[in-house]
Design a protein around this motif. Structure first.
Motif, PDB file in Angstrom:
ATOM      1  N   ALA A  16       0.829  -1.208   0.000  1.00 37.47           N
ATOM      2  CA  ALA A  16       0.000   0.000   0.000  1.00 37.47           C
ATOM      3  C   ALA A  16       0.862   1.257   0.000  1.00 37.47           C
ATOM      4  O   ALA A  16       0.595   2.214  -0.736  1.00 37.47           O
ATOM      5  CB  ALA A  16      -0.932   0.003   1.210  1.00 37.47           C
ATOM      6  N   VAL A  17       1.910   1.260   0.813  1.00 45.89           N
ATOM      7  CA  VAL A  17       2.818   2.414   0.852  1.00 45.89           C
ATOM      8  C   VAL A  17       3.494   2.595  -0.507  1.00 45.89           C
ATOM      9  O   VAL A  17       3.545   3.703  -1.057  1.00 45.89           O
ATOM     10  CB  VAL A  17       3.876   2.248   1.965  1.00 45.89           C
ATOM     11  N   VAL A  18       3.991   1.504  -1.062  1.00 43.31           N
ATOM     12  CA  VAL A  18       4.665   1.566  -2.368  1.00 43.31           C
ATOM     13  C   VAL A  18       3.698   2.058  -3.444  1.00 43.31           C
ATOM     14  O   VAL A  18       4.034   2.920  -4.267  1.00 43.31           O
ATOM     15  CB  VAL A  18       5.244   0.185  -2.747  1.00 43.31           C
ATOM     16  N   HIS A  19       2.497   1.527  -3.420  1.00 43.85           N
ATOM     17  CA  HIS A  19       1.477   1.891  -4.411  1.00 43.85           C
ATOM     18  C   HIS A  19       1.169   3.383  -4.344  1.00 43.85           C
ATOM     19  O   HIS A  19       1.019   4.054  -5.382  1.00 43.85           O
ATOM     20  CB  HIS A  19       0.218   1.063  -4.148  1.00 43.85           C
ATOM     21  N   HIS A  20       1.079   3.916  -3.134  1.00 46.93           N
ATOM     22  CA  HIS A  20       0.791   5.342  -2.977  1.00 46.93           C
ATOM     23  C   HIS A  20       1.965   6.208  -3.436  1.00 46.93           C
ATOM     24  O   HIS A  20       1.753   7.273  -4.037  1.00 46.93           O
ATOM     25  CB  HIS A  20       0.435   5.656  -1.520  1.00 46.93           C
TER      26      HIS A  20
END
Length: 213
Positions: free
Chosen positions: A41-45
């Motif tokens: 999720a962090v990477v995607h954001h």
């Protein structure tokens, strides 16, 4: 998987606010996808910052194809140049590898953050390179499924508030009034305000003053 909520949350909001009740009844249940893997999720954001959703998904799919699984180990094994070759900027590739390094070394505790309060989780997430407060709030909502996230920095939330409540402008004080009203289910209110902002109720319009050309 979608953000989980039900009648308990909507009934609470409807009792608290007549106009929100009308919006909820008109729109019905809102389905917004969540990603409960905090690392991805962090990477995607980070990938999605300042680019279109389509471009974000293209890069994300390339990343999945190249790495197989997106975690600290696969990111560190790939390195900055490999990540950049997938279509992201050098800076974003650096942010992602820095995050992976922090997770790998235990500087950032992926598991421990789930036990933190909203304020503490936002503070820890926004200490990461490339993650500001708004992004941290979105991670709380769309990954950790926290129940009371209503972001003052979200332009679509502000637009939704203007449209539902006929305000020309949402200043901090007015926003806080609504945040308190919707608490502890600010996240569900956010879902409906985003829907309104996106045109879910066609007859509602934005009351913000038109900019002079």
């Amino acid at each position: 998987m979608y953000f989980a909520y039900g009648e308990e949350e909507t009934d609470y909001l409807k009792k608290k606010d007549k106009r929100m009740a009308e919006v909820i009844d008109r729109i019905g249940h809102v389905e917004r996808k969540v990603d409960t893997d905090l690392f991805s999720a962090v990477v995607h954001h980070i990938i999605g910052q300042q680019i279109s959703t389509k471009a974000q998904e293209t890069i994300w799919q390339r990343m999945l194809s190249a790495l197989g699984e997106v975690n600290a180990e696969t990111v560190l094994a790939a390195g900055v140049s490999k990540l950049q070759s997938l279509g992201m900027t050098f800076r974003k590739a650096e942010y992602i590898t820095d995050f992976a390094e922090k997770v790998h070394t235990g500087v950032f505790d992926l598991e421990g953050i789930w036990q933190k309060s909203d304020e503490e989780a936002i503070r820890e997430l926004s200490s990461l390179k490339g993650i500001g407060v708004w992004t941290a709030e979105m991670i709380l909502l769309f990954c950790m499924q926290r129940q009371d996230v209503l972001s003052c920095d979200d332009l679509a939330i502000q637009r939704g508030l203007r449209m539902v409540y006929h305000h020309r402008k949402i200043d901090r004080g007015l926003f806080e009034k609504y945040r308190r009203r919707f608490s502890p289910y600010g996240s569900v209110a956010s879902l409906y305000l985003w829907a309104v902002s996106g045109g879910a109720i066609p007859e509602l319009h934005d009351y913000a003053p038109k900019e002079k050309k």
